[in-house]
Scaffold this motif. Structure first.
Motif, PDB file in Angstrom:
ATOM      1  N   THR A 225       0.623  -1.458   0.177  1.00 38.39           N
ATOM      2  CA  THR A 225       0.260  -0.010   0.289  1.00 38.39           C
ATOM      3  C   THR A 225       1.307   1.192  -0.485  1.00 38.39           C
ATOM      4  OG1 THR A 225      -1.738  -1.088   1.161  1.00 38.39           O
ATOM      5  CG2 THR A 225      -1.408   1.470   0.571  1.00 38.39           C
ATOM      6  N   ASN A 248      -2.958  -2.858   5.290  1.00 41.04           N
ATOM      7  CA  ASN A 248      -1.800  -3.512   4.495  1.00 41.04           C
ATOM      8  C   ASN A 248      -1.797  -5.416   6.093  1.00 41.04           C
ATOM      9  OD1 ASN A 248      -0.658  -4.336   2.029  1.00 41.04           O
ATOM     10  ND2 ASN A 248       1.552  -3.772   3.262  1.00 41.04           N
ATOM     11  N   SER A 258      -5.332  -5.141   0.463  1.00 38.44           N
ATOM     12  CA  SER A 258      -4.896  -3.521   0.999  1.00 38.44           C
ATOM     13  C   SER A 258      -5.439  -3.183   0.961  1.00 38.44           C
ATOM     14  CB  SER A 258      -4.313  -3.679  -0.725  1.00 38.44           C
ATOM     15  OG  SER A 258      -3.680  -2.565  -0.113  1.00 38.44           O
TER      16      SER A 258
END
Length: 345
Positions: A225, A248, A258
């Motif tokens: 992410t 995450n 994510s």
């Protein structure tokens, strides 16, 4: 004979199911928010679909060639960080002080190792820095000037802060500060470069993030992410994107997730880990787990946003409670799917 025949049928069905499981899979998001058909011009819509297609195909090529889930994630997010259409890297939003402070994280589902950075200002690809923290340091998270120092020492590409500047994000900052009766800072030094996304980028709202989850041919999942945070953030605010378990999470025992959205709510609910826990401990399908967390728990708390997810058996899912989310998925033997709006599959 009937017993033998039944056994052959069952064996055939099992073989068919085994063949149906993809060798690799990848899901990408470019942020969730106020994204409706009435808000995007045809040119904008085409630009975002093209960007999502380019990014996921690049990640898919890594996986198809036998690369790791981590490699695919770093490749795909690196492209998103270079694309001013998205709130990460170049194109990130500004803090109230007129700075781009970038956050990122990455997690390996095979080992549960993770790396994260917050408030970095000079690393071109924060996702690569997060991976370096995971692989080249004894730590999980670094922040601010220390993270930038570590980035320089490990040889990652450095840029001047003005590299991340885009005109549209600066105008969004000016509007935010004016509405909140806050002073407008001077433009960053060297910020005269033309905006490569001018006329095409869409403001998805105050929040935006990019993320990738992937399954590789070795059967391992991973998640990454990256974000610029929120427009006008103050006091060193950090959202969920670099928080392992919130924005995450990845584990081969369950899935990789994510997230994107209002980070404060995702932190309070540990959204990414919660999705994985529902898969691992309650046996929910990936889609059911994502929906329970986003459509029920997050919505009930008053938060907005969404997640993407992939499981070791090839399941792929996304769920969001906003009007839209830039998203795409691709797997071995399955067609590419790109979506923006709520009414798309």
């Amino acid at each position: 004979m009937r017993t033998v025949g039944l056994a052959l049928v069952l064996a055939s069905l099992m073989a068919g199911n085994a063949m149906a499981q993809p060798k690799w899979a990848i899901v990408v998001h470019g942020g969730a928010g106020v994204i409706a058909r009435a808000h995007l011009t045809p040119e904008q819509e085409a630009a975002y679909r093209a960007a999502m297609t380019r990014v996921i195909q690049a990640g898919g090529e890594v996986l198809a060639g036998g690369g790791s889930a981590l490699d695919a994630i770093e490749t795909a997010i690196g492209l998103l960080e270079d694309d001013p259409l998205f709130n990460s890297g170049r194109g990130a939003v500004f803090t109230a002080e007129g700075r781009n402070e970038l956050d990122a994280s990455i997690m390996d589902g095979a080992t549960l190792k993770a790396g994260a950075v917050a408030g970095v200002t000079r690393t071109r690809h924060p996702i690569s820095l997060a991976r370096a923290v995971m692989e080249k340091s004894p730590h999980v998270m670094l922040m601010g000037a220390g993270a930038d120092t570590f980035s320089h020492e490990t040889g990652l590409e450095q840029v001047e802060p003005a590299y991340f500047y885009t005109e549209r994000r600066w105008r969004s900052l000016e509007q935010f500060l004016t509405q909140n009766n806050l002073p407008i800072p001077a433009r960053p030094e060297g910020a005269a470069a033309p905006d490569a996304a001018a006329g095409l980028a869409h403001d998805e709202g105050k929040y935006g993030t990019v993320g990738v989850v992937a399954l590789d041919q070795a059967g391992h999942v991973a998640a990454g992410t990256s974000t610029g945070g929120t427009t006008g953030k103050r006091w060193g605010r950090v959202g969920d994107s670099p928080i392992i378990g919130a924005g995450n999470y990845a584990s081969d025992a369950s899935c990789a997730v994510s997230a994107t959205g209002t980070g404060e709510y995702f932190i309070r609910l540990t959204v990414a880990r919660e999705v994985c826990a529902l898969v691992e401990h309650r046996g929910l399908s990936l889609q059911a787990a994502a929906d329970e967390v986003i459509q029920q728990k997050l919505t009930a708390l008053g938060g907005d946003g969404g997640v993407i997810a992939v499981a070791p058996d090839g399941q792929m899912a996304w769920s969001y409670n906003t009007s839209g989310m830039y998203r795409a998925r691709l797997a071995d033997g399955e067609p590419l799917s790109v979506g923006i709006y709520k009414d798309e599959p």
